[in-house]
Scaffold this active site. Structure first.
Site, PDB file in Angstrom:
ATOM      1  N   VAL A 290     -48.909  22.814   4.451  1.00 29.65           N
ATOM      2  CA  VAL A 290     -47.499  22.848   4.052  1.00 29.65           C
ATOM      3  C   VAL A 290     -46.711  21.737   4.730  1.00 29.65           C
ATOM      4  O   VAL A 290     -45.927  21.035   4.087  1.00 29.65           O
ATOM      5  CB  VAL A 290     -46.881  24.226   4.363  1.00 29.65           C
ATOM      6  CG1 VAL A 290     -45.382  24.213   4.082  1.00 29.65           C
ATOM      7  CG2 VAL A 290     -47.562  25.311   3.543  1.00 29.65           C
TER       8      VAL A 290
ATOM      9  N   LYS B 135     -43.208  33.656   6.768  1.00 25.54           N
ATOM     10  CA  LYS B 135     -42.800  34.987   6.302  1.00 25.54           C
ATOM     11  C   LYS B 135     -43.007  36.065   7.353  1.00 25.54           C
ATOM     12  O   LYS B 135     -42.210  36.999   7.464  1.00 25.54           O
ATOM     13  CB  LYS B 135     -43.509  35.371   5.011  1.00 25.54           C
ATOM     14  CG  LYS B 135     -45.023  35.357   5.058  1.00 25.54           C
ATOM     15  CD  LYS B 135     -45.575  34.048   4.587  1.00 25.54           C
ATOM     16  CE  LYS B 135     -47.088  34.002   4.550  1.00 25.54           C
ATOM     17  NZ  LYS B 135     -47.575  32.683   4.107  1.00 25.54           N
TER      18      LYS B 135
ATOM     19  N   LYS C 290     -43.618  39.247   2.895  1.00 23.15           N
ATOM     20  CA  LYS C 290     -42.716  38.684   1.893  1.00 23.15           C
ATOM     21  C   LYS C 290     -41.829  39.768   1.274  1.00 23.15           C
ATOM     22  O   LYS C 290     -40.632  39.549   1.034  1.00 23.15           O
ATOM     23  CB  LYS C 290     -43.527  37.980   0.807  1.00 23.15           C
ATOM     24  CG  LYS C 290     -44.303  36.772   1.316  1.00 23.15           C
ATOM     25  CD  LYS C 290     -45.255  36.236   0.263  1.00 23.15           C
ATOM     26  CE  LYS C 290     -46.029  35.036   0.779  1.00 23.15           C
ATOM     27  NZ  LYS C 290     -47.029  34.555  -0.201  1.00 23.15           N
TER      28      LYS C 290
END
EC number: 1.1.1.3
Length: 414
Positions: free
Chosen positions: A14, A104, A204
């Site tokens: 990421v 998250k 999440k």
């Protein structure tokens, strides 16, 4: 020339995606922000590993080098686990920097604290990337909540588990064959436990719960089942009945309580999740005014999550004057809609003393397997009373047409 200076924490899949997107989309960023965006520092774990980062960028293993940088504007965090992520972001806010995070697990526990601290420091928090990759569900919910009352959220929130279930059905693979392919494609980590056991989706879901309802249910009251026990035979049998297995995270409010679960679910052709395949994520939101809406998009991989973080980067500057980040306050929650969905569930291991009085309809398929028609909240109460209960809900319109179908449903859980 005026520049927005960014520090990037983490340079894994990421983090590298964020860096590369900033480099490749300078024209677009300048068009919306009126300034160039420059990554001035990157926090890494291993200095020996080669990385494609421009010379002049500070590359360090010490967060102190980051936090003491002069004229820093925003810290983008793309690392994992609660710590040291929470500590790093809290310190960044105290210094007066905006923050953007994809974490998250950390945000599900500390999101409210970070947002409240950001408001005190007159900076902003971007957290769209904590849920559903490139699907803009958080901004959508925050817009809907201005008028609409959200009373239920359902989601395919983990691209890895969805990819595995898709491969098992389409290519007749075993669970372990599909998992290995997910790892080879970069969709699953070397240790995929959080993905396949449902905890990634749970984190999440808790972020969405805070946004929609202003609180989270205690984890002990959330039914969390993974996908590791689903077999190729079950998936094949379900497909013959016109059903697909999906790993569904859902939460709804009934009266003064939240009911949440992350469980394997059977989805019929009438439900929008039926055609959500591979690493795609999807979220279905039910509200009192607009009704049901579904958002769908890629949920795993380098650029879907990076895209959400870059959009957050833009948002934190565009909304800075209004301090637009928010989680809903529990005190202003409206009651849920009266007409909640009633659906079929296949269940086994019911205790003998259990009363079926709350169930709308049930049919005993075998000595230990029942087909039940009930509200989600009723079945989750069953699960709380019986830890050994095995259950698969059926989402979407579904009606049994023959005794043969009843026998086939029995085989899905026996």
């Amino acid at each position: 020339m005026s520049v927005i200076k960014v520090a990037l924490l983490g340079f894994g899949t990421v983090g590298e995606g964020v860096y590369r997107t900033i480099q490749s989309h300078q024209k677009e960023l300048k068009a919306v922000l009126g300034k160039n965006v420059e990554v001035v520092a990157v926090l890494i774990k291993n200095k020996e590993k080669k990385r494609d980062i421009n010379s002049g960028v500070l590359i360090t293993t010490d967060f102190e080098d980051i936090i003491e940088l002069p004229h820093l504007d925003v810290v983008i965090e793309a690392i994992t686990e609660k710590e040291p992520s929470f500590t790093y972001l809290k310190r960044a806010l105290i210094k007066g920097y905006h923050i953007v995070t994809a974490n998250k697990e950390m945000f599900s526990s500390h999101g409210r604290e970070l947002i409240e601290l950001a408001a005190k420091q007159k900076v902003s928090v971007g957290f769209e990337a904590t849920v559903a990759g490139g699907v803009p569900i958080i901004q959508t919910l925050q817009q809907l909540l201005k008028v609409n009352n959200v009373y239920e959220i359902q989601g395919i929130l983990n691209g890895t588990s969805n990819f595995i279930l898709t491969e098992m059905r389409e290519k007749k693979q075993s669970f372990f064959e599909a998992l290995k392919l997910a790892q080879q494609n970069g969709y699953a980590e070397a240790n995929p436990s959080n993905d396949i056991n449902g905890f990634d989706a749970y984190f999440k879901l808790m972020v969405l719960s805070e946004i929609a309802f202003g609180e989270q249910p205690e984890q002990k009251y959330v039914k969390i089942n993974g996908i590791t026990d689903i077999t190729s035979e079950q998936i094949e049998m379900a497909e013959k009945l016109g059903l697909h297995f999906k790993h569904i995270a859902s939460i709804e409010r009934k009266e003064d309580r939240l009911y949440a679960s992350v469980i394997p679910t059977l989805v019929s052709k009438s439900h929008p999740f039926y055609h959500v395949e591979g690493v795609e994520n999807a979220v279905h939101v039910k509200t009192d005014l607009v009704g049901g809406i579904t958002l769908q998009g890629p949920g795993a991989g380098m650029f879907p999550t990076a895209s959400a973080m870059i959009e957050d980067l833009v948002q934190v500057f565009q909304r800075h004057s209004t301090l637009g980040n928010s989680l809903k306050n529990k005190s202003i929650i409206k009651k849920e809609a009266k007409d909640q969905d009633i659906s079929y569930w296949i269940v086994s291991n019911l205790r003998n003393h259990f009363s079926l009085s709350v169930i709308t309809y049930y049919d005993q398929l075998s000595e230990n397997v029942f087909l039940i028609k009930a509200k989600k909240s009723q079945l989750l109460q069953l699960c709380e009373q019986n830890d050994a209960l095995i259950s698969y809900p059926i989402l979407g319109n579904y009606e049994l047409k023959s005794e043969h179908e009843k026998e086939a449903l029995q085989l899905l859980i026996d």
